[in-house]
Scaffold this active site. Structure first.
Site, PDB file in Angstrom:
ATOM      1  CG  ASP A  95      -1.043 -12.379 -11.596  1.00  0.00           C
ATOM      2  OD1 ASP A  95      -0.245 -12.640 -12.509  1.00  0.00           O
ATOM      3  OD2 ASP A  95      -0.734 -12.387 -10.384  1.00  0.00           O
ATOM      4  CD  GLU A 121       0.229 -15.665 -14.693  1.00  0.00           C
ATOM      5  OE1 GLU A 121       1.413 -15.386 -14.907  1.00  0.00           O
ATOM      6  OE2 GLU A 121      -0.292 -15.530 -13.570  1.00  0.00           O
TER       7      GLU A 121
END
Length: 695
Positions: free
Chosen positions: A357, A412
């Site tokens: 993330d 990401e």
């Protein structure tokens, strides 16, 4: 006065620098062959690769190698010894003193002091009781006590704690010593690396239709069978690393080694992963190493009484937008902590890889805030890049793929940094995939800002195909991000309030519901077929989940109404949600048979603006989409390289809520008639409104 540098001398220096970079980075030549426009930045790749190599070599010289270095959880934290005693170790460079307290000593804060070691480390050995019974029983509460240099006494949870819980109305989490007599024993081996990756993005807590936090057990028994039936071969589990604030969606981590206790015990999470493996399903963890919660009483922040320790001190250590702390990736002990955390989830819980993330925030000192990322290569190199963070990501990918060669890592990253998904040996970041984050943004933009008759076919195709050669992408129409409060699911954008009243099969189709159901299928299949080398769906959206996501918080009176997944909607045979669910299932099953995600990028033969037709070929299939809101076509000529066809997926079929306008018994034959740059073409007898045909 210095003589001016001539163009010839400058070119000679540039050539020498390029040759030096090619000598230092083993396979840089391959990267530059694929993308010659990266040649001016060869020195940047050289510097990054050398920094990675130097740290890896230093770990080898000082720690005995990355294998040993990444086992920090075996010594740090609190451990029962073979003799029944207790060994404890912490890194607290800013502390004046460190102590262990808890139920076992009546919460006397200073009766068990740690001994100070070099480099800010502290250790404690507590001998066993005379009767050899367990000194700190399983489930008993513990705290690390820190005396700071300013004279404060601070009660902290060990950064290496394996289980923390919030009891009753308590604001903060408590650390429970997790040392069960019988740990879960895994029964099934990891699945082999999938040829094609079809990801079901999942959140355990919202996986029930009831207004409550669902459990690992519930997910294992009720959701895993659905995922298997739908044809997904990979789960991406969100919000597993412990986070004190439920509404953070799992992105404000407080305890990095603890599986969230709000869903159950560590052993129940292991059972979930093991059960998924028994079904041939890969399990990825949504790992958050981009930042950490600001909590100090039950988080990493101010662990040793200073604002540094695991983080940068001062403004550099705070993310202004997220109100969280930022890791000091150049710190030796931070590297040990994060790399050990990666290994912990791989080995203790047997996850098969990670979705990292917030990679964009990690890669740049500006954290991506206020940046448009036009694609100009100068945006990805230079002083704005945090090469300490990039080096950590290279080390993490190296570790993951060394420990488990079949493991998968996904970045990401919204910036599109070149070579992020290229091998480390080429100077790249080493990720297997990146998320194609422009695709869901494009669909939401079209749904919000344009009538569907005004959709630009070329713009859709460009967005779906605009990716770097040989750097694999995960395509998706919507993830959890698009469904968060303030936005809506794709289905709700398409059908809105009519989903409350007109989804019954006992009532006639309304124009909104009919068009919405057909577009929902088309958006998902064209994204699946054209958008990448992997596909992702957020749980529930496969059947057109209505509304949005919102976790219980003060602003909504702690309501769970929108923090759930209403799977019962698709189980009800009288509701039209079943049609979308059926289509999603058969789309995935067809991909499993034909493997378009692992095939080379599609050849798009048509993107006709006035006809609203898109046609492309991939993996031996011919995809034809009619996005026109009111026009159907007969004897429509489509270019192809193939000769014989049968319909294998038709959005107009009855089981998908269609109008059955196509004859599936018909065979189609192309002729040697060049059309739209293809050597052959065929006449498709009927391309109906809202239609997809796969031949």
């Amino acid at each position: 006065m210095a003589a001016p540098v001539t163009p010839a001398a400058r070119a000679e220096d540039s050539e020498a620098a390029l040759n030096a970079a090619l000598a230092d980075v083993p396979e840089l030549a391959r990267l530059l062959e694929v993308d010659p426009y990266l040649k001016p930045y060869a020195v940047d790749f050289q510097r990054r690769y050398k920094q990675f190599s130097q740290i890896l070599n230093s770990i080898g010289e000082n720690e005995g190698g990355i294998d040993k270095f990444s086992r920090g959880y075996e010594s740090f934290g609190v451990h029962r010894c073979a003799d029944g005693g207790l060994y404890c170790k912490e890194w607290a460079p800013g502390a004046e003193g460190v102590f262990l307290t808890g139920d076992f000593n009546g919460w006397n804060p200073f009766s068990y002091p740690y001994k100070k070691l070099d480099y800010g480390k502290w250790e404690l050995y507590i001998p066993p009781k005379q009767n050899k019974s367990v000194l700190v029983p399983h489930g008993s509460k513990l705290k690390v006590v820190i005396t700071s240099k300013s004279g404060e006494t601070l009660y902290r949870i060990s950064p290496w704690a394996k289980y923390v819980v919030r009891e009753g109305a308590n604001v903060n989490y408590d650390w429970l010593h997790w040392d069960p007599e019988h740990s879960y024993e895994f029964k099934h081996s990891r699945p082999k690396k999938a040829r094609s990756l079809r990801i079901y993005e999942s959140h355990v807590g919202i996986s029930s239709h009831e207004g409550k936090v669902a459990s690992y057990k519930h997910f294992t028994c009720n959701v895993l069978p659905r995922i298997k039936d739908l044809g997904y071969n990979c789960i991406q589990l969100m919000a597993i690393m412990e986070h004190a604030y439920y509404a953070s969606f799992g992105y404000q981590i407080t305890s990095f080694f603890a599986a969230s206790s709000r869903y159950g015990t560590p052993e129940e999470l292991k059972e979930l992963v093991d059960t998924a493996h028994s079904m041939g399903i890969i399990v990825l963890l949504d790992v958050v190493h981009s930042h950490a919660s600001k909590n100090s009483a039950d988080g990493l922040n101010m662990f040793d009484g200073t604002d540094s320790c695991y983080f940068h001190s001062g403004p550099r250590g705070t993310h202004d937008l997220w109100d969280s702390r930022l890791f000091a990736y150049s710190s030796w002990e931070v590297l040990r902590f994060l790399l050990s955390n990666i290994r912990w989830w791989l080995e203790e819980y047997r996850f098969d890889g990670f979705r990292f993330d917030g990679v964009t925030s990690m890669l740049y000192h500006h954290h991506g805030m206020g940046q448009g990322f036009s694609g100009d290569y100068s945006e990805y190199f230079g002083l704005q890049v945090d090469e300490d963070a990039l080096t950590y990501l290279m080390l993490a990918n190296h570790l993951v793929h060394t420990l488990c060669p079949d493991s998968i890592t996904i970045a990401e990253d919204v910036s599109g940094m070149p070579a992020l998904c290229a091998p480390i040996s080429q100077g790249g970041g080493g990720f297997d995939y990146r998320l194609a984050m422009a695709i869901p943004d494009k669909w939401i933009q079209l749904l919000k800002e344009f009538k569907d008759e005004d959709w630009n076919m070329g713009d859709i195709v460009y967005t779906l195909t605009n990716r770097r050669y040989l750097e694999k992408c995960i395509a998706y129409a919507e993830s959890h991000d698009q469904a968060l409060v303030g936005d809506k699911t794709v289905a709700f954008w398409l059908m809105d309030a009519e989903m409350y009243t007109n989804m019954s099969v006992l009532t006639p189709f309304t124009p909104v519901i009919d068009r919405g159901i057909q577009l929902h299928k088309m958006i998902r299949l064209i994204t699946h077929g054209l958008g990448g080398e992997g596909y992702l769906n957020f749980m529930g959206n496969e059947f057109g989940h209505p509304e949005w996501l919102d976790f219980p918080r003060k602003g909504n009176n702690e309501s769970y109404h929108y923090a759930r997944r209403q799977f019962h909607l698709t189980d009800d045979g009288l509701l039209r949600y079943k049609f979308l669910n059926n289509f999603d299932r058969d789309m995935n099953r067809l991909e499993e048979r034909c493997g378009w995600l692992s095939a080379p990028q599609a050849y798009v033969s048509e993107k006709h603006e006035s006809n609203k037709i898109i046609a492309f070929e991939r993996a031996g299939l011919l995809f034809i989409f009619n996005f026109h809101p009111s026009k159907s076509y007969t004897d429509y000529r489509v270019g192809t390289a193939f000769r014989t066809f049968k319909i294998v997926l038709d959005s107009d079929a009855a089981e998908y809520g269609g109008h059955q306008r196509l004859d599936h018994s018909t065979d189609f034959f192309s002729e040697a008639f060049e059309h739209n740059g293809r050597p052959c073409s065929l006449l498709v007898s009927n391309i109906s409104v809202n239609d997809i045909i796969q031949l």
